[in-house]
Motif scaffolding. Structure first.
Motif, short mmCIF file in Angstrom:
data_model
loop_
_atom_site.label_atom_id
_atom_site.label_comp_id
_atom_site.label_asym_id
_atom_site.label_seq_id
_atom_site.Cartn_x
_atom_site.Cartn_y
_atom_site.Cartn_z
N GLY A 133 0.79 -1.22 0.00
CA GLY A 133 0.00 0.00 0.00
C GLY A 133 0.82 1.27 0.00
N GLU A 134 2.07 1.20 -0.41
CA GLU A 134 2.94 2.37 -0.39
C GLU A 134 3.07 3.02 -1.76
OE1 GLU A 134 6.61 0.97 1.11
OE2 GLU A 134 5.84 0.52 3.14
N LEU A 135 2.39 2.48 -2.76
CA LEU A 135 2.47 3.06 -4.10
C LEU A 135 1.43 4.16 -4.21
CD1 LEU A 135 4.08 2.61 -6.74
CD2 LEU A 135 2.17 1.23 -7.56
N VAL A 136 1.78 5.33 -3.75
CA VAL A 136 0.84 6.45 -3.72
C VAL A 136 1.54 7.71 -4.22
CG1 VAL A 136 -0.53 5.51 -1.83
CG2 VAL A 136 1.48 6.94 -1.32
N GLY A 137 0.74 8.71 -4.54
CA GLY A 137 1.27 10.00 -4.92
C GLY A 137 2.06 9.97 -6.22
N GLY A 138 3.13 10.78 -6.22
CA GLY A 138 3.98 10.85 -7.40
C GLY A 138 4.70 9.55 -7.70
N PHE A 139 5.05 8.80 -6.64
CA PHE A 139 5.70 7.52 -6.82
C PHE A 139 4.80 6.56 -7.59
CE2 PHE A 139 7.08 3.36 -4.79
CZ PHE A 139 8.10 3.17 -5.70
N LYS A 140 3.48 6.62 -7.34
CA LYS A 140 2.55 5.76 -8.05
C LYS A 140 2.52 6.12 -9.53
CE LYS A 140 -2.33 4.46 -8.27
NZ LYS A 140 -3.67 4.65 -7.66
N SER A 141 2.51 7.40 -9.85
CA SER A 141 2.49 7.83 -11.24
C SER A 141 3.74 7.39 -11.99
CB SER A 141 2.35 9.35 -11.31
OG SER A 141 2.37 9.80 -12.65
N VAL A 142 4.90 7.55 -11.33
CA VAL A 142 6.15 7.14 -11.95
C VAL A 142 6.19 5.63 -12.17
CG1 VAL A 142 8.65 7.02 -11.64
CG2 VAL A 142 7.42 9.11 -11.05
N GLY A 143 5.76 4.88 -11.16
CA GLY A 143 5.77 3.43 -11.27
C GLY A 143 4.85 2.93 -12.39
N GLU A 144 3.66 3.49 -12.46
CA GLU A 144 2.74 3.07 -13.50
C GLU A 144 3.24 3.45 -14.89
OE1 GLU A 144 -0.95 4.79 -12.38
OE2 GLU A 144 -1.42 3.24 -10.88
N SER A 145 3.88 4.60 -15.01
CA SER A 145 4.45 5.02 -16.29
C SER A 145 5.56 4.07 -16.73
CB SER A 145 4.99 6.45 -16.20
OG SER A 145 3.96 7.37 -15.89
N LEU A 146 6.40 3.67 -15.78
CA LEU A 146 7.48 2.73 -16.12
C LEU A 146 6.91 1.38 -16.54
CD1 LEU A 146 10.47 2.04 -16.25
CD2 LEU A 146 10.37 1.46 -13.82
N GLU A 147 5.90 0.90 -15.84
CA GLU A 147 5.28 -0.37 -16.22
C GLU A 147 4.64 -0.29 -17.60
OE1 GLU A 147 4.10 -2.09 -11.78
OE2 GLU A 147 2.63 -0.97 -12.96
N THR A 148 4.07 0.85 -17.95
CA THR A 148 3.48 1.02 -19.28
C THR A 148 4.55 0.98 -20.37
OG1 THR A 148 1.69 2.37 -18.34
CG2 THR A 148 2.08 2.53 -20.71
N VAL A 149 5.68 1.62 -20.10
CA VAL A 149 6.76 1.67 -21.10
C VAL A 149 7.33 0.27 -21.34
CG1 VAL A 149 9.09 2.52 -21.54
CG2 VAL A 149 7.35 4.07 -20.65
N VAL A 150 7.60 -0.46 -20.29
CA VAL A 150 8.18 -1.79 -20.47
C VAL A 150 7.18 -2.75 -21.12
CG1 VAL A 150 9.82 -1.49 -18.58
CG2 VAL A 150 7.56 -2.50 -18.11
#
Length: 228
Positions: free
Chosen positions: A110-127
């Motif tokens: 449950g720590e994927l929140v805020g800006g970190f969540k946006s960055v993580g989801e963007s990276l997953e989309t790219v890969v």
């Protein structure tokens, strides 16, 4: 006595038919002499034509061979280009797997929140656009070609070796496995199958015994089974 005129000789008359025959013979002789020369020339021309045809066939075969070699070269270059691209992408994504693992653990806690969540989801989309696919789920049969067992146990509720926990997800690109899924596996309890079969037989026997007992009680109440 007759006098002869000096310098005058009498020539016999030559028939015209004889002269025409001589001319025909001379013409036929000329034709006969010229015919062999024409035949030799035709033979020489035919030989030259055969040589030209042979050379043309050889050059055509050489051209076809060179064209086939060129087509094979193009296909080989294209295949190598695709292979090099896949290897380069796989090497790049392999370096990103620890980052993806951190993003996954943060999501689980449950720590994927805020800006970190946006960055993580963007990276997953790219890969994902690069062809990276995640695999590995709890409850699927264990496959040593795509799974790596880090923990082992026995469980009475499984019929085959099963992945009971995903410690790290696996990743692949197309048919190429970049990292196997690291899992905990459970095998059927030793003797559990035999015990289950024995318990099933006992249950069937108990059911059959109850039926026989009920039939005896019914016979007793009715005065016993009918005879004859």
């Amino acid at each position: 006595m007759t006098e002869e005129t000096p310098g005058f000789e009498e020539k016999p008359d030559v028939p015209s038919d004889a002269a025409s025959e001589d001319a025909a013979q001379a013409e036929s002789a000329d034709k006969a002499g010229s015919a062999p020369a024409g035949d030799v020339q035709d033979v020489a021309l035919q030989a030259q034509l055969d040589q030209v045809r042979t050379a043309l066939n050889e050059r055509t075969a050489d051209l076809q061979r060179l064209q086939a070699e060129y087509q094979n070269y193009r296909r080989r270059v294209e295949r190598d280009r695709v292979t090099v691209k896949e290897i380069a992408v796989a090497n790049l994504l392999s370096e990103l797997l620890p980052v993806l693992d951190d993003i996954g653990r943060a999501r689980d806690h449950g720590e994927l929140v805020g800006g970190f969540k946006s960055v993580g989801e963007s990276l997953e989309t790219v890969v994902a656009k690069l062809g990276l696919q995640q695999f590995g789920k709890e409850g699927e049969p264990f496959d040593p070609t795509i799974h790596e067992a880090l923990m082992h146990s026995y469980a009475p509720d499984v019929a085959e070796t099963t992945c009971v926990a995903i410690l790290q997800p696996g990743y692949r690109i197309g048919e190429r496995t970049i990292r196997p899924a690291r899992v905990a596996v459970a095998e059927p309890q030793p003797g559990a199958q035999g015990a289950k079969s024995a318990s099933d037989e006992e249950a069937k026997g108990a059911k059959g015994g109850k039926g026989a007992k009920g039939a005896k009680a019914a016979d007793k109440e009715s005065g016993g089974p009918d005879k004859g």
